[in-house]
Design a protein around this motif. Structure first.
Motif, PDB file in Angstrom:
ATOM      1  N   ALA A  86      60.047  40.252  92.094  1.00  0.00           N
ATOM      2  CA  ALA A  86      59.623  38.145  91.863  1.00  0.00           C
ATOM      3  C   ALA A  86      59.030  38.793  90.997  1.00  0.00           C
ATOM      4  CB  ALA A  86      58.273  39.462  93.000  1.00  0.00           C
ATOM      5  N   GLY A  87      58.609  39.998  89.510  1.00  0.00           N
ATOM      6  CA  GLY A  87      58.145  39.386  88.570  1.00  0.00           C
ATOM      7  C   GLY A  87      58.970  38.816  88.101  1.00  0.00           C
ATOM      8  N   GLU A  88      59.372  39.929  87.519  1.00  0.00           N
ATOM      9  CA  GLU A  88      60.972  38.457  87.030  1.00  0.00           C
ATOM     10  C   GLU A  88      61.386  37.484  87.492  1.00  0.00           C
ATOM     11  OE1 GLU A  88      64.335  41.036  87.427  1.00  0.00           O
ATOM     12  OE2 GLU A  88      63.872  43.469  86.141  1.00  0.00           O
ATOM     13  N   LEU A  89      61.192  37.061  88.929  1.00  0.00           N
ATOM     14  CA  LEU A  89      61.612  35.788  89.000  1.00  0.00           C
ATOM     15  C   LEU A  89      60.490  34.948  88.692  1.00  0.00           C
ATOM     16  CD1 LEU A  89      63.249  33.591  91.347  1.00  0.00           C
ATOM     17  CD2 LEU A  89      62.155  34.306  93.290  1.00  0.00           C
ATOM     18  N   GLU A  90      59.353  34.902  88.465  1.00  0.00           N
ATOM     19  CA  GLU A  90      58.175  34.406  88.411  1.00  0.00           C
ATOM     20  C   GLU A  90      58.304  34.458  87.282  1.00  0.00           C
ATOM     21  OE1 GLU A  90      55.148  32.167  88.442  1.00  0.00           O
ATOM     22  OE2 GLU A  90      56.127  32.904  90.160  1.00  0.00           O
ATOM     23  N   SER A 110      60.409  26.834  83.133  1.00  0.00           N
ATOM     24  CA  SER A 110      59.166  25.685  82.899  1.00  0.00           C
ATOM     25  C   SER A 110      58.975  25.648  81.489  1.00  0.00           C
ATOM     26  CB  SER A 110      58.418  25.688  83.891  1.00  0.00           C
ATOM     27  OG  SER A 110      58.294  26.128  84.954  1.00  0.00           O
ATOM     28  N   ALA A 111      58.597  26.781  81.095  1.00  0.00           N
ATOM     29  CA  ALA A 111      58.349  26.824  79.930  1.00  0.00           C
ATOM     30  C   ALA A 111      59.284  25.851  78.956  1.00  0.00           C
ATOM     31  CB  ALA A 111      58.194  27.590  79.056  1.00  0.00           C
ATOM     32  N   ALA A 112      60.397  26.515  78.995  1.00  0.00           N
ATOM     33  CA  ALA A 112      61.757  25.992  78.606  1.00  0.00           C
ATOM     34  C   ALA A 112      62.368  24.327  78.433  1.00  0.00           C
ATOM     35  CB  ALA A 112      63.257  26.377  78.535  1.00  0.00           C
ATOM     36  N   ILE A 113      62.200  23.735  80.357  1.00  0.00           N
ATOM     37  CA  ILE A 113      61.930  22.956  80.676  1.00  0.00           C
ATOM     38  C   ILE A 113      61.260  21.582  79.956  1.00  0.00           C
ATOM     39  CG2 ILE A 113      62.200  20.970  82.879  1.00  0.00           C
ATOM     40  CD1 ILE A 113      63.309  23.140  84.314  1.00  0.00           C
ATOM     41  N   SER A 114      59.981  21.980  79.870  1.00  0.00           N
ATOM     42  CA  SER A 114      58.870  21.798  78.742  1.00  0.00           C
ATOM     43  C   SER A 114      59.322  21.131  77.406  1.00  0.00           C
ATOM     44  CB  SER A 114      57.337  22.412  79.345  1.00  0.00           C
ATOM     45  OG  SER A 114      56.484  21.214  78.336  1.00  0.00           O
TER      46      SER A 114
END
Length: 443
Positions: free
Chosen positions: A147-151, A158-162
């Motif tokens: 879960a941590g890795e997924l988050e 999200s950062a890459a898309i941003s």
């Protein structure tokens, strides 16, 4: 037939006979003695009565002796039976005791085995519970880690898309500024060789701007160009042609006077540019791509016909899913698939309907339905300078180095209005891309 006699009956019979004989003899002697001493008249009655008495006495004595003997024998047999019964009772007691001991031994053995099984089961259960607890703890830790890795992956995505959106926006701004600089240079320079180079750079920059717009569309950012007024279908098509490398091989057949609303014009132009680029790339280097425009009650249908290889069923289904906007991720999108994914995003945004069919020219035909909801009447005729630079790089006429032509005409770029003394010459056609379709190129 006589009943069998008991072995003990013979001694009793002999005793009875012996007693009878002895008593008879003694009685006879007594009677004889009594008769001898008795008077003559009494001798006869006395002899008769004595004989009877002697017989009775003999029988009584014999019977008494026999009874005594029988009683003694019976008592002996009873004692023997009693002894036998005692022995049997003792044997039965010993057997019962042994049976009880064996039963107790079996009960003890069963109790011992039950205790061992219970202890073994309890130990195994405790071991399994402990292992299950450890496994659950491990799974919880693993789930927490995943879960941590997924988050973390989501945040990184999200950062890459941003970051990609920001980079696309900067590329769009840079392409817009570069195009503006090139247009200004084109206005200042009258030398044909310089104009040739400037127009070539103008065309390359337009293609780079399309790539930046594609990245922006796929990352959810907005397009870098916005139009304040409706754009005619002719200008939409010319603008799309101006953004691809093989624009010289495109032949447009259009008599439509419809126009696309300003808020959707850039999206429609971009989607058509991707379809035209796909058709030009997957056609032979010298083959033409024909574009037909037809007005129907539902809107305007733009048909793109190429003469490349026909897509297979797998590639066709993949392409249909892509243009329908059904793209789960961007990691595997390359080449044409990237362009079709852009078409799918733009189609969902503006309500476009894109479908594929075999082309009468031997390749693949693509139909795009532009709905009535984003169409208007004929676009107002106004000079390109009327469109503010902040809203568009140029007008639709100035944004594309191509014009609507018939198959017999050559496609030549049409720049913005120039002073009469300025003569334009377009850059040489860029090297033609490979046109053979591969199994993954059309999907």
């Amino acid at each position: 037939m006589t009943a069998p006699t008991h072995p003990g009956d013979r001694p009793s019979l002999r005793t009875f006979v012996s007693a009878l004989a002895v008593t008879g003899v003694l009685s006879a002697l007594a009677v004889c003695a009594a008769v001898a001493v008795a008077p003559g008249a009494a001798r006869t009655p006395l002899a008769g009565g004595g004989a009877v008495a002697a017989v009775v006495l003999s029988v009584a004595v014999a019977t008494a002796a026999h009874a005594r003997r029988t009683a003694r024998d019976t008592r002996q047999r009873l004692e023997g039976v009693t002894q036998d019964v005692g022995r049997l009772l003792q044997q039965q007691a010993r057997t019962t005791e042994e049976a009880q001991q064996e039963q107790q031994r079996l009960v003890d053995e069963l109790a011992r085995q039950r205790a061992e099984l219970t202890e073994s089961f309890t130990a195994e259960r405790d071991r399994l519970v402990a292992e299950g607890t450890r496994e659950l703890d491990r799974l919880r830790q693993e789930n927490a880690r995943l879960a941590g890795e997924l988050e973390q992956a989501r945040r990184e995505r999200s950062a890459a898309i941003s970051a990609t959106s920001n980079a696309a926006a900067r590329m769009q701004a840079l392409a817009t500024a570069t195009l503006a600089d090139l247009r200004a240079m084109e206005e200042r320079h009258t030398d044909e060789d310089v104009l040739h180079d400037l127009l070539h750079l103008d065309h390359r920059t337009a293609q780079a701007g399309r790539l930046a717009d594609s990245i922006a569309v796929l990352t959810g950012a907005r397009s870098g160009r916005r139009w304040a007024r409706p754009i005619s279908m002719e200008s939409i098509l010319r603008g799309a042609m101006g953004r691809i490398a093989g624009y010289r091989r495109v032949r447009v057949h259009s008599t439509s006077e419809a126009a696309v609303a300003g808020h959707a014009a850039e999206g429609v132009m971009h989607a058509l540019a991707e379809l035209l680029d796909n058709a030009a790339n997957f056609s032979p280097p010298t083959a033409e791509v024909h574009v037909y425009v037809e007005e129907v009650p539902a809107g305007v249908i733009v048909s793109v016909e190429d003469s490349g290889l026909v897509m297979g069923d797998v590639q066709l289904r993949r392409a249909e899913r892509a243009v329908a906007g059904d793209v789960s991720g961007l990691g595997g999108l390359t080449g044409t698939r990237l362009g079709l994914a852009v078409v799918g995003r733009l189609s969902r945004k503006h309500g476009l309907k894109v479908s594929f069919r075999p082309s009468a020219r031997g390749g693949t035909g693509v139909l795009m339905l532009i709905p009535q909801s984003i169409l208007t009447g004929p676009a107002p005729a106004e000079p390109a300078a009327a469109v503010p630079p902040a809203q568009a790089v140029t007008s639709a006429q100035h944004a594309t180095p191509a014009q609507s032509v018939t198959p017999a005409q050559s496609v030549t770029p049409v720049p913005a209005p120039r002073p009469p003394s300025v003569t334009r010459r377009h850059p040489a056609s860029p090297s033609a891309p490979a046109w053979s379709r591969t199994p993954t190129s059309a999907g």
